[in-house]
Design a protein around this motif. Structure first.
Motif, PDB file in Angstrom:
ATOM      1  N   SER A 103       0.830  -1.206   0.000  1.00 25.91           N
ATOM      2  CA  SER A 103       0.000   0.000   0.000  1.00 25.91           C
ATOM      3  C   SER A 103       0.866   1.259   0.000  1.00 25.91           C
ATOM      4  CB  SER A 103      -0.932  -0.009   1.213  1.00 25.91           C
ATOM      5  OG  SER A 103      -1.651   1.200   1.308  1.00 25.91           O
ATOM      6  N   LYS A 104       1.916   1.240   0.820  1.00 26.03           N
ATOM      7  CA  LYS A 104       2.837   2.376   0.881  1.00 26.03           C
ATOM      8  C   LYS A 104       3.662   2.492  -0.402  1.00 26.03           C
ATOM      9  CE  LYS A 104       3.371   2.396   5.918  1.00 26.03           C
ATOM     10  NZ  LYS A 104       4.317   2.185   7.055  1.00 26.03           N
ATOM     11  N   GLU A 116      -5.091   0.004   1.135  1.00 30.04           N
ATOM     12  CA  GLU A 116      -4.893  -1.414   1.436  1.00 30.04           C
ATOM     13  C   GLU A 116      -6.000  -2.266   0.822  1.00 30.04           C
ATOM     14  OE1 GLU A 116      -4.199  -2.214   5.551  1.00 30.04           O
ATOM     15  OE2 GLU A 116      -2.534  -0.772   5.707  1.00 30.04           O
ATOM     16  N   ASP A 117      -7.212  -1.724   0.738  1.00 32.09           N
ATOM     17  CA  ASP A 117      -8.315  -2.461   0.107  1.00 32.09           C
ATOM     18  C   ASP A 117      -8.021  -2.739  -1.365  1.00 32.09           C
ATOM     19  OD1 ASP A 117      -9.856  -2.676   2.358  1.00 32.09           O
ATOM     20  OD2 ASP A 117     -11.056  -0.882   1.958  1.00 32.09           O
ATOM     21  N   LEU A 118      -7.401  -1.768  -2.030  1.00 31.11           N
ATOM     22  CA  LEU A 118      -7.069  -1.960  -3.439  1.00 31.11           C
ATOM     23  C   LEU A 118      -5.999  -3.041  -3.608  1.00 31.11           C
ATOM     24  CD1 LEU A 118      -7.825  -0.939  -6.204  1.00 31.11           C
ATOM     25  CD2 LEU A 118      -6.054   0.806  -6.029  1.00 31.11           C
ATOM     26  N   ILE A 119      -5.044  -3.057  -2.695  1.00 34.29           N
ATOM     27  CA  ILE A 119      -4.006  -4.098  -2.734  1.00 34.29           C
ATOM     28  C   ILE A 119      -4.629  -5.471  -2.511  1.00 34.29           C
ATOM     29  CG2 ILE A 119      -1.983  -5.032  -1.545  1.00 34.29           C
ATOM     30  CD1 ILE A 119      -1.352  -2.659  -3.329  1.00 34.29           C
ATOM     31  N   GLY A 162      -2.605 -10.743   6.468  1.00 33.30           N
ATOM     32  CA  GLY A 162      -1.766  -9.557   6.307  1.00 33.30           C
ATOM     33  C   GLY A 162      -1.007  -9.478   5.001  1.00 33.30           C
ATOM     34  N   GLY A 163      -1.155 -10.493   4.137  1.00 35.91           N
ATOM     35  CA  GLY A 163      -0.400 -10.456   2.883  1.00 35.91           C
ATOM     36  C   GLY A 163      -0.601 -11.699   2.049  1.00 35.91           C
ATOM     37  N   ALA A 164       0.486 -12.141   1.422  1.00 34.99           N
ATOM     38  CA  ALA A 164       0.404 -13.321   0.550  1.00 34.99           C
ATOM     39  C   ALA A 164       1.778 -13.954   0.407  1.00 34.99           C
ATOM     40  CB  ALA A 164      -0.132 -12.929  -0.827  1.00 34.99           C
TER      41      ALA A 164
END
Length: 253
Positions: free
Chosen positions: A26-27, A33-36, A54-56
């Protein structure tokens, strides 16, 4: 930046580091963060990643069982590089074990020209066929022949191995999952033999092409931190180094 371009860059980072975090992405791309998370959903549907909290993480390729004769010429340069590094570890007088692995074939080819006194113990037919013309002291482990994989496995094989103690053992892998601390092979019978060798060796080294970090096998036979060292064909990414550091394993690349 187009959506497709951002998703391609996210996938590139996954390939380099093995995992990504929503907050960091996101940064980096200056988006929400929703778009990510939507990007990660798309990539997961394409089979490129597996979402975690929190990720992938990078999706693992499920490698299908192949005959040893089919596999031995795949990534041949990588296997030769691994073999060269493995040979340098062997010391005069060592008792070593080479298991059923196409990288073991390349090690055997190099061992023919070695002048160091040593004993090689193996359950792989092609390794024996190569070393029969050498001056090396060789011990062959028999048992039940796995025709497809060019070696012996099963209870009789394990009974023979159980009497030995090895200075160094070199074991092949089908896949390595850093996140799950898992080292995999194809079949349970081969897995049990590998596990026994691990327990009887002072130093056990994983013969691991770099692509194996993106593959999975059918059966887990060890954890990463069960090994003394990992021998890879080329330099690993900083992300992989960071992940491996937690397992206190010696990385030779």
């Amino acid at each position: 930046m187009f959506v497709e371009e951002r998703q391609a860059l996210i996938y590139e980072e996954l390939q380099s580091n093995g995992r990504v975090r929503v907050k960091d992405l996101s940064k980096k791309f200056n988006v929400s963060e929703d778009l990510i998370r939507k990007d990660l959903n798309v990539l997961e549907k394409e089979g490129k990643l597996r979402k975690i909290y929190g990720g992938a993480v990078l999706a693992k390729e499920n490698v299908q069982r192949k005959l040893a004769s089919q596999r031995k010429n795949i990534n041949l340069d990588a296997k030769k590089n691994i073999a060269k590094k493995a040979i340098n570890i062997i010391e005069p007088g060592d008792i070593i074990f080479l298991d059923i692995s196409t990288s073991s074939i390349e090690m055997a080819k190099l061992l023919i020209n070695e002048q160091k006194p040593m004993t090689v113990i193996t359950n792989m037919l092609e390794v024996i066929n190569i070393l029969v013309s050498s001056n090396i002291n060789v011990i062959f482990i028999g048992g039940e022949l796995d025709y497809g994989h060019d070696g012996f496995v099963g209870s009789l094989t394990n009974q023979m191995i159980d009497g030995f103690r090895f200075d160094k053992a070199f074991l092949g892998v089908v896949g390595v999952d850093i996140n799950d601390n898992s080292v995999m092979t194809y079949m349970p019978a081969d897995a049990q033999t590998k596990k026994l060798v691990l327990s009887h060796s002072k130093e056990t080294y994983m013969l691991c092409e770099s692509e194996k970090f993106n593959q999975i096998g059918n059966y887990q036979y060890a954890k990463i931190d069960d090994f003394y060292g990992l021998i890879c064909d080329k330099d690993l990414s900083l992300g992989l180094h960071k992940e491996l550091k937690q397992y206190d394993i010696k990385v030779i690349e």
